[in-house]
Design a protein around this motif. Sequence first.
Motif, PDB file in Angstrom:
ATOM      1  N   LEU A  57      -9.245   6.652  -4.177  1.00  0.00           N
ATOM      2  CA  LEU A  57      -8.925   6.893  -3.012  1.00  0.00           C
ATOM      3  C   LEU A  57      -7.351   6.291  -2.682  1.00  0.00           C
ATOM      4  O   LEU A  57      -7.121   5.786  -3.537  1.00  0.00           O
ATOM      5  CB  LEU A  57      -9.842   5.965  -1.972  1.00  0.00           C
ATOM      6  N   ILE A  58      -6.498   6.722  -1.521  1.00  0.00           N
ATOM      7  CA  ILE A  58      -5.146   5.992  -1.760  1.00  0.00           C
ATOM      8  C   ILE A  58      -5.409   4.693  -0.913  1.00  0.00           C
ATOM      9  O   ILE A  58      -6.581   4.116  -0.594  1.00  0.00           O
ATOM     10  CB  ILE A  58      -4.589   6.841  -0.523  1.00  0.00           C
ATOM     11  N   TYR A  59      -4.612   4.037  -1.082  1.00  0.00           N
ATOM     12  CA  TYR A  59      -4.348   2.595  -0.844  1.00  0.00           C
ATOM     13  C   TYR A  59      -4.158   2.314   0.629  1.00  0.00           C
ATOM     14  O   TYR A  59      -3.282   2.863   1.235  1.00  0.00           O
ATOM     15  CB  TYR A  59      -3.232   1.421  -1.571  1.00  0.00           C
ATOM     16  N   SER A  60      -4.857   1.544   1.105  1.00  0.00           N
ATOM     17  CA  SER A  60      -4.706   0.989   2.736  1.00  0.00           C
ATOM     18  C   SER A  60      -4.238  -0.545   2.628  1.00  0.00           C
ATOM     19  O   SER A  60      -4.401  -1.049   1.525  1.00  0.00           O
ATOM     20  CB  SER A  60      -6.019   1.171   3.421  1.00  0.00           C
TER      21      SER A  60
ATOM     22  N   ASN B 149       0.839   3.885  -3.176  1.00  0.00           N
ATOM     23  CA  ASN B 149       0.802   5.277  -2.562  1.00  0.00           C
ATOM     24  C   ASN B 149       1.888   6.162  -2.875  1.00  0.00           C
ATOM     25  O   ASN B 149       1.827   7.418  -3.803  1.00  0.00           O
ATOM     26  CB  ASN B 149       0.356   5.558  -1.236  1.00  0.00           C
TER      27      ASN B 149
ATOM     28  N   GLY C 174       1.591   7.103  -6.675  1.00  0.00           N
ATOM     29  CA  GLY C 174       0.794   7.753  -7.162  1.00  0.00           C
ATOM     30  C   GLY C 174      -0.388   7.191  -7.578  1.00  0.00           C
ATOM     31  O   GLY C 174      -1.164   7.635  -8.207  1.00  0.00           O
ATOM     32  N   HIS C 175      -0.344   5.960  -7.594  1.00  0.00           N
ATOM     33  CA  HIS C 175      -1.378   5.098  -7.639  1.00  0.00           C
ATOM     34  C   HIS C 175      -2.707   5.386  -6.636  1.00  0.00           C
ATOM     35  O   HIS C 175      -2.516   5.512  -5.631  1.00  0.00           O
ATOM     36  CB  HIS C 175      -1.400   3.544  -7.906  1.00  0.00           C
ATOM     37  N   LYS C 176      -3.926   5.159  -7.371  1.00  0.00           N
ATOM     38  CA  LYS C 176      -5.094   5.235  -6.554  1.00  0.00           C
ATOM     39  C   LYS C 176      -5.886   4.065  -6.768  1.00  0.00           C
ATOM     40  O   LYS C 176      -5.902   3.322  -7.864  1.00  0.00           O
ATOM     41  CB  LYS C 176      -6.053   6.602  -7.179  1.00  0.00           C
ATOM     42  N   THR C 177      -6.809   3.797  -5.872  1.00  0.00           N
ATOM     43  CA  THR C 177      -7.770   2.621  -5.921  1.00  0.00           C
ATOM     44  C   THR C 177      -8.855   2.866  -6.921  1.00  0.00           C
ATOM     45  O   THR C 177      -8.871   4.086  -7.433  1.00  0.00           O
ATOM     46  CB  THR C 177      -8.436   2.439  -4.649  1.00  0.00           C
TER      47      THR C 177
ATOM     48  N   ALA D  77       0.895  -1.151   0.136  1.00  0.00           N
ATOM     49  CA  ALA D  77       0.041   0.024   0.133  1.00  0.00           C
ATOM     50  C   ALA D  77       0.627   1.303  -0.196  1.00  0.00           C
ATOM     51  O   ALA D  77       0.492   2.251  -0.711  1.00  0.00           O
ATOM     52  CB  ALA D  77      -0.819   0.041   1.273  1.00  0.00           C
ATOM     53  N   LYS D  78       1.796   1.367   0.727  1.00  0.00           N
ATOM     54  CA  LYS D  78       2.722   2.323   0.843  1.00  0.00           C
ATOM     55  C   LYS D  78       3.468   2.646  -0.468  1.00  0.00           C
ATOM     56  O   LYS D  78       3.643   3.673  -0.930  1.00  0.00           O
ATOM     57  CB  LYS D  78       3.756   2.161   1.974  1.00  0.00           C
TER      58      LYS D  78
END
Length: 67
Positions: free
Chosen positions: A28-31, A18, A21-24, A14-15
């Motif tokens: 949203l940002i990845y968790s 993010n 610069g990739h988004k879900t 996820a880090k």
Amino acid sequence: MHLKSEGMGYRKVAKYLNGMGHKTPTGLIYSPSSVQSLIKRIHQREKKMELIGQEEKLKYSKIKINF
């Protein structure tokens, strides 16, 4: 997928995503949980595609119906 297969955990994947610069898919940002869900869906899709490619095998057995 390749990051997870190389031994990275969900948090590190996820880090990394993010940081790149990739988004879900929802923007949203990845968790860690979104990475886990994404990988789970990919595995399910792969399994489904394997089943689609297989020839259907019918099994018949003796059935006795009493009224």
